[in-house]
Design an enzyme around this catalytic site. Structure first.
Site, PDB file in Angstrom:
ATOM      1  N   HIS A 112       1.119   5.599   0.560  1.00 50.21           N
ATOM      2  CA  HIS A 112       0.552   6.873   0.994  1.00 50.21           C
ATOM      3  C   HIS A 112       0.735   7.888  -0.126  1.00 50.21           C
ATOM      4  O   HIS A 112       1.800   7.927  -0.760  1.00 50.21           O
ATOM      5  CB  HIS A 112       1.275   7.385   2.240  1.00 50.21           C
ATOM      6  CG  HIS A 112       0.822   6.708   3.500  1.00 50.21           C
ATOM      7  ND1 HIS A 112       1.574   6.725   4.658  1.00 50.21           N
ATOM      8  CD2 HIS A 112      -0.307   6.016   3.783  1.00 50.21           C
ATOM      9  CE1 HIS A 112       0.922   6.064   5.601  1.00 50.21           C
ATOM     10  NE2 HIS A 112      -0.214   5.616   5.104  1.00 50.21           N
ATOM     11  N   GLN A 154      -4.574  -3.030  10.155  1.00 53.31           N
ATOM     12  CA  GLN A 154      -3.214  -2.553   9.940  1.00 53.31           C
ATOM     13  C   GLN A 154      -2.606  -2.414  11.329  1.00 53.31           C
ATOM     14  O   GLN A 154      -3.156  -1.762  12.211  1.00 53.31           O
ATOM     15  CB  GLN A 154      -3.155  -1.228   9.151  1.00 53.31           C
ATOM     16  CG  GLN A 154      -3.595   0.001   9.911  1.00 53.31           C
ATOM     17  CD  GLN A 154      -3.143   1.312   9.275  1.00 53.31           C
ATOM     18  OE1 GLN A 154      -2.155   1.363   8.545  1.00 53.31           O
ATOM     19  NE2 GLN A 154      -3.870   2.381   9.556  1.00 53.31           N
ATOM     20  N   GLU A 184      -9.897   2.538   6.528  1.00 50.74           N
ATOM     21  CA  GLU A 184      -8.877   1.892   7.368  1.00 50.74           C
ATOM     22  C   GLU A 184      -8.761   2.571   8.731  1.00 50.74           C
ATOM     23  O   GLU A 184      -7.856   2.311   9.481  1.00 50.74           O
ATOM     24  CB  GLU A 184      -7.531   1.998   6.626  1.00 50.74           C
ATOM     25  CG  GLU A 184      -6.408   1.147   7.167  1.00 50.74           C
ATOM     26  CD  GLU A 184      -5.140   1.332   6.346  1.00 50.74           C
ATOM     27  OE1 GLU A 184      -4.635   0.340   5.828  1.00 50.74           O
ATOM     28  OE2 GLU A 184      -4.661   2.473   6.230  1.00 50.74           O
ATOM     29  N   SER A 229       1.807  -0.398   5.299  1.00 48.03           N
ATOM     30  CA  SER A 229       0.455   0.165   5.273  1.00 48.03           C
ATOM     31  C   SER A 229       0.646   1.659   5.109  1.00 48.03           C
ATOM     32  O   SER A 229       0.296   2.469   5.953  1.00 48.03           O
ATOM     33  CB  SER A 229      -0.351  -0.200   6.500  1.00 48.03           C
ATOM     34  OG  SER A 229       0.386  -0.040   7.674  1.00 48.03           O
ATOM     35  N   GLU A 261      -3.601   5.321   0.093  1.00 46.98           N
ATOM     36  CA  GLU A 261      -4.245   6.036   1.192  1.00 46.98           C
ATOM     37  C   GLU A 261      -3.796   7.493   1.165  1.00 46.98           C
ATOM     38  O   GLU A 261      -2.602   7.782   1.084  1.00 46.98           O
ATOM     39  CB  GLU A 261      -3.847   5.416   2.543  1.00 46.98           C
ATOM     40  CG  GLU A 261      -4.473   6.153   3.730  1.00 46.98           C
ATOM     41  CD  GLU A 261      -4.066   5.579   5.090  1.00 46.98           C
ATOM     42  OE1 GLU A 261      -3.079   4.831   5.145  1.00 46.98           O
ATOM     43  OE2 GLU A 261      -4.747   5.896   6.078  1.00 46.98           O
ATOM     44  N   GLN A 306       0.846  -1.204   0.000  1.00 49.55           N
ATOM     45  CA  GLN A 306       0.000   0.000   0.000  1.00 49.55           C
ATOM     46  C   GLN A 306       0.879   1.251   0.000  1.00 49.55           C
ATOM     47  O   GLN A 306       1.936   1.257   0.625  1.00 49.55           O
ATOM     48  CB  GLN A 306      -0.878   0.006   1.258  1.00 49.55           C
ATOM     49  CG  GLN A 306      -1.804   1.208   1.365  1.00 49.55           C
ATOM     50  CD  GLN A 306      -2.315   1.455   2.785  1.00 49.55           C
ATOM     51  OE1 GLN A 306      -1.893   2.382   3.470  1.00 49.55           O
ATOM     52  NE2 GLN A 306      -3.219   0.602   3.235  1.00 49.55           N
ATOM     53  N   ASP A 354       5.197   2.328   8.037  1.00 49.91           N
ATOM     54  CA  ASP A 354       4.736   3.567   7.413  1.00 49.91           C
ATOM     55  C   ASP A 354       5.404   4.812   7.997  1.00 49.91           C
ATOM     56  O   ASP A 354       6.092   5.527   7.283  1.00 49.91           O
ATOM     57  CB  ASP A 354       3.205   3.676   7.452  1.00 49.91           C
ATOM     58  CG  ASP A 354       2.607   3.312   8.803  1.00 49.91           C
ATOM     59  OD1 ASP A 354       3.377   2.946   9.721  1.00 49.91           O
ATOM     60  OD2 ASP A 354       1.378   3.377   8.956  1.00 49.91           O
TER      61      ASP A 354
END
Lengths: 760, 130
Positions: free
Chosen positions: A146, A299, A224, A365, A173, A144, A338
């Site tokens: 950001h 997550q 999420e 994540s 995200e 995933q 992250d």
């Protein structure tokens, strides 16, 4: 500060690692990963089909989380048998390839939080990684990203989203600096995510009610943000209870929207509500509550708190343990990595390996797909500038980390098109215009600092209206189609249609182009030891191998090949010399013939001339021979020395490696050796010629000064290998050395025909 | 013997079984219907029957809690968003008395035939009270 102890220690103290914070454990406040002396002992008591005692606490003293776990998260039909097992025995089953995943899921579904932590703590770090490899729910790992920027520029958001998907991220995200921007940020991601060849689900992390609204409007395609905590007080500070979160999860599902929860070690201690319990014990409670709520996934991996566990002993192991427990609860795992966790690249990369090597459903994540300065999530432990590193790690380890190398052209193309699509949608929906300059900048900038300014007040007003009017994903699809972006419109619509199916509500769902859903249902992790589970397909292996900077070795050094007739002419077999004033220069089999320049691109003609000049400067006579029987520098020099009237010879390979040899030395001994050609320039070669002459004259000799570059081998080993390969191909085993006429070397000098230095 | 998971993913294996709560079918939803304005975002919703199907698939994989969640969701399909948000708010800490939660549970049960959700609310009320 005390006086400097030593320069070396002082420099070490300024290294990146020493900017990280480290503390000793303090169990009373929850600043401890495992085994707080205040953690409860594992235990369970069931009677009348009810859980009467949980980890030593009687039902009457249960807090909300205990009640929730007792009611929804422990399989009471199996609990007594499961709790009776020895923790070490259960730990062994985790890494026993003979025990299938499903059996362990059932077993762990019947244990208490304290027992789960006790079992996991019996594994060392490598064993935890083995267990994670076996226990993650989906077979195929993924990743995933950001996507945010400080100016919240929609064109840049869309361009970054498009590039992220092009690079292989399957979820994106975003979040907001100013929450009123949320609908536009969500919109930009929705468009960008469907621009390239791939696809991705998108979300916008904002307050719960707004997050739900964006999803209902089809502006986001998953959520999420459902945070869970391990103590009641922390939960209350988060303004929720396990029941309210569970209800919210059902609300999302009722509209066909994928949700995962969020938890992580350290949050309770950070909020001051750890109740003296260890971080991992509290996280086990979180994960059981999440499972009990019926979430498909979580997550975790400390998320934004990561620097706190990492300040403590066992912090990184503890974070791996919490990832593992999530999979033991049969939850989809997006495993953190992250927020910025360390100043040290070494430490960051080492930590990443614990999730990267075993593989998780989403290894990050939130990988910061843009530079850190534009990351609104807390820095981004890895960012846009680490993507090439990441691709190399995949290639090195032959591990699928979810990403793929892409060409610069593909990146620019997809960025521009995403920005153009956002421009078109804004025009069609009568939102504040996105200028051509913004589109161009979004395609090429380093970060939002280089983006043209937008009318912030106008944007925020428009975003507010957009939401009030209930504009939806369908408006975006219509606008895209009307502006000629049919392909993107169809892909966005196809994603919205997935809601009808609920396929992505199953555990560990990810959406592939098509869109095609894979999840733990149709892609279950079937790892049972070597030869099972996920493996790279040959196409994927090739994709990972094909770094944009990887060269075809057949092409390396081509510019060094002979283009035309040479400057050397063979005159016959070389015999043993008798003149004590002669120095032999023995050339490797390709030198000046098949190859024409050294590793650094210095023309062979100039190298030879420099050595000849050096010998002559000492009043001796140079004689040049070609050695065919060997390409080894030591043997070339040794053969030359046998032919030399003075007994001294210089041996040189085509790549430029040089030796000064003497007749009576063993072949692999020498007077002077210059093994690293990149450290030699023409003046070094001239001095080598002079030194050889001085040895012959019996004069004292100061060794040729050379630079020391410790990275030379690293930089040049591939070219060295390839050039040496070409030289070795010219070897003719039984061919005797040949005498060379080098007179043309002087004829050509200054005539303009001298070869220019080639690029290294 | 056919397995329930053989139909998964429904969007690929049996899209003809998929309808929206407003009666549209999978194949009705295309770019043209968006451009014609015959489709609204509230049409793009999952049907309770589909959620039940997914619940059974989850259950067959041993995921009883996920199945429960999907069955609660199936009950909420017909519940308006404003009511859903009201229930969510009521469940947050310190927002409601047990009696208020009880009356919301009654409403879910009687008006929306959401028996599982109602039971879930009553369990919450009981836990909050103790």
């Amino acid at each position: 500060m005390a006086a400097m102890k030593s320069k070396r220690l002082d420099l070490s103290s300024r290294r990146a690692i020493n900017q990280d914070s480290f503390i000793q454990e303090w169990p009373e406040t929850g600043l401890i990963l495992f085994n707080s002396p205040f953690d409860p002992k594992p235990g369970i008591r069931i009677s009348g089909g009810r859980l009467r005692e949980l980890d030593g606490k009687p039902e009457a003293e249960f807090d909300l989380i205990d009640r929730f776990i007792a009611r929804y998260a422990i399989d009471l039909t199996r609990a007594e048998a499961a709790m009776a097992l020895d923790s070490t025995e259960v730990a062994r089953r985790l890494i026993d390839i003979g025990v299938p995943r499903q059996e362990l899921v059932e077993l762990f579904g019947a244990l208490t939080p304290a027992r789960i932590v006790e079992v996991v703590n019996r594994l060392n770090t490598v064993e935890m990684m083995m267990a994670l490899q076996k226990m993650r729910a989906r077979r195929t790992p993924s990743n995933q990203a950001h996507v945010t920027n400080r100016k919240e520029n929609p064109a840049l958001l869309a361009a970054d989203a498009a590039e992220a998907v092009e690079r292989g991220f399957s979820e994106l995200e975003t979040t907001v600096g100013v929450s009123r921007y949320a609908p536009f940020n969500a919109l930009a991601l929705l468009i960008g995510s469907q621009t390239g060849r791939g696809t991705a689900l998108t979300q916008c992390a904002v307050e719960e009610a707004l997050s739900l609204k964006l999803a209902l409007l089809g502006l986001t395609t998953y959520a999420e943000t459902l945070s869970v905590y391990g103590t009641e007080k922390a939960f209350h500070d988060g303004d929720d209870t396990p029941w309210s979160k569970a209800f919210l999860a059902s609300a999302y599902a009722s509209r066909g929207i994928k949700v995962r929860f969020t938890s992580g070690t350290g949050s309770e201690a950070l909020m001051g509500h750890a109740e003296a319990k260890s971080m991992l014990y509290l996280e086990a409670r979180c994960l059981m509550a999440i499972k009990g709520a019926g979430s498909q996934g979580v997550q975790n991996g400390s998320i934004s708190c990561i620097a706190l566990p990492e300040s403590l002993p066992g912090g990184v192991r503890g974070v791996l343990a919490e990832n593992l427990i999530a999979t033991l609860m049969d939850l989809e795992l997006a495993s953190g990595n992250d927020a910025l966790a360390s100043h040290s690249s070494i430490r960051k990369s080492a930590k990443l390996m614990l999730q990267f090597l075993p593989g998780t459903d989403y290894i990050f994540s939130g990988y910061s797909s843009m530079p850190k300065e534009d990351n609104l999530f807390g820095g981004g432990n890895f960012d846009a500038h680490d993507l090439d590193d990441y691709n190399v790690l995949q290639r090195d380890m032959q591990v699928d980390g979810g990403l793929r190398p892409v060409s610069d052209e593909a990146v620019l193309k997809v960025r521009r098109r995403a920005a153009q699509a956002v421009q078109a949608v804004f025009r069609q929906l009568e939102l504040p215009p996105v200028s051509d300059a913004e589109v161009e900048a979004a395609t090429r900038v380093e970060s939002s600092a280089d983006m043209p300014e937008r009318d912030v007040v106008g944007d925020l007003e428009a975003a507010g209206r957009f939401l009030e009017e209930g504009r939806s994903g369908l408006d975006v699809i219509g606008a895209l189609a009307r502006e000629g972006f049919d392909d993107i419109a169809r892909k966005v619509l196809a994603l919205q249609k997935l809601r009808l199916s609920g396929d992505h509500l199953q555990t560990s769902a990810m959406v592939l182009p098509g869109p095609r859903v894979i999840s733990a249902i149709n892609d279950p992790n079937d790892y049972r030891g070597p030869g099972t589970g996920y493996s790279l397909s040959s196409e994927r292996r090739q994709e990972i191998a094909s770094l944009k900077q990887a060269l075809d070795p057949r092409e390396i050094g081509r510019e060094r090949y002979a283009q035309s007739g040479g400057f050397l002419r063979e005159t016959g077999e070389a015999g043993a010399g008798t003149d004590p004033r002669e120095i032999v220069i023995a050339l490797g089999p390709a030198f000046g013939t098949a190859l024409r320049a050294t590793l650094l691109g210095i023309p062979h003609r100039e190298v030879l001339r420099a050595m000849i000049d050096g010998i002559r400067a000492e009043g001796l006579r140079p004689r040049v021979v070609k050695i065919y029987a060997t390409s080894d520098c030591g043997f070339i020099g040794h053969r030359g020395a046998q032919l030399s009237g003075s007994g001294i010879a210089i041996g040189i390979q085509s790549k430029g490696t040089t030796i000064i040899h003497q007749r009576d030395l063993e072949p692999l001994n020498n007077l002077e050796l210059f093994p690293q050609a990149p450290n030699l320039d023409l003046s070094s070669y001239r001095t080598i010629g002079q030194n050889a002459a001085k040895y012959a004259k019996g004069e004292p000799v100061a060794p040729v000064p050379t630079r020391i570059d410790n990275t030379a081998r690293l930089k040049y080993i591939v070219r060295t290998t390839v050039l040496h390969l070409h030289e070795t191909r010219q070897v003719v085993k039984d061919r005797k050395p040949r005498e060379l006429d080098w007179s043309r070397i002087e004829a050509a000098a200054g005539s303009g025909a001298v070869e220019k230095a080639l690029p290294a | 013997m056919s397995n329930i998971t053989d139909n998964y993913p429904l969007s690929e294996k049996s899209p003809d079984r998929l309808t929206t709560p407003t009666g549209a079918s999978w194949n009705d939803i295309d770019l043209q219907s968006v451009l014609d304005g015959t489709l609204s975002i509230s049409d793009l919703r999952i049907a309770p029957e589909t959620l039940e199907l997914q619940a059974r698939i989850a259950e067959s994989a041993g995921r009883s809690q996920l199945a429960d969640n999907l069955r609660r969701a199936a009950e909420l399909v017909g519940v308006p968003e404003s009511k859903i948000l009201e229930v969510y708010q009521a469940l947050r800490p310190g927002r409601s008395t047990p009696a208020e939660l009880e009356s919301l549970a009654d409403e879910l049960e009687s008006q929306y035939r959401a028996g599982r959700c109602a039971r879930f609310l009553r369990e919450a009320a009981q836990a909050y009270a103790s």
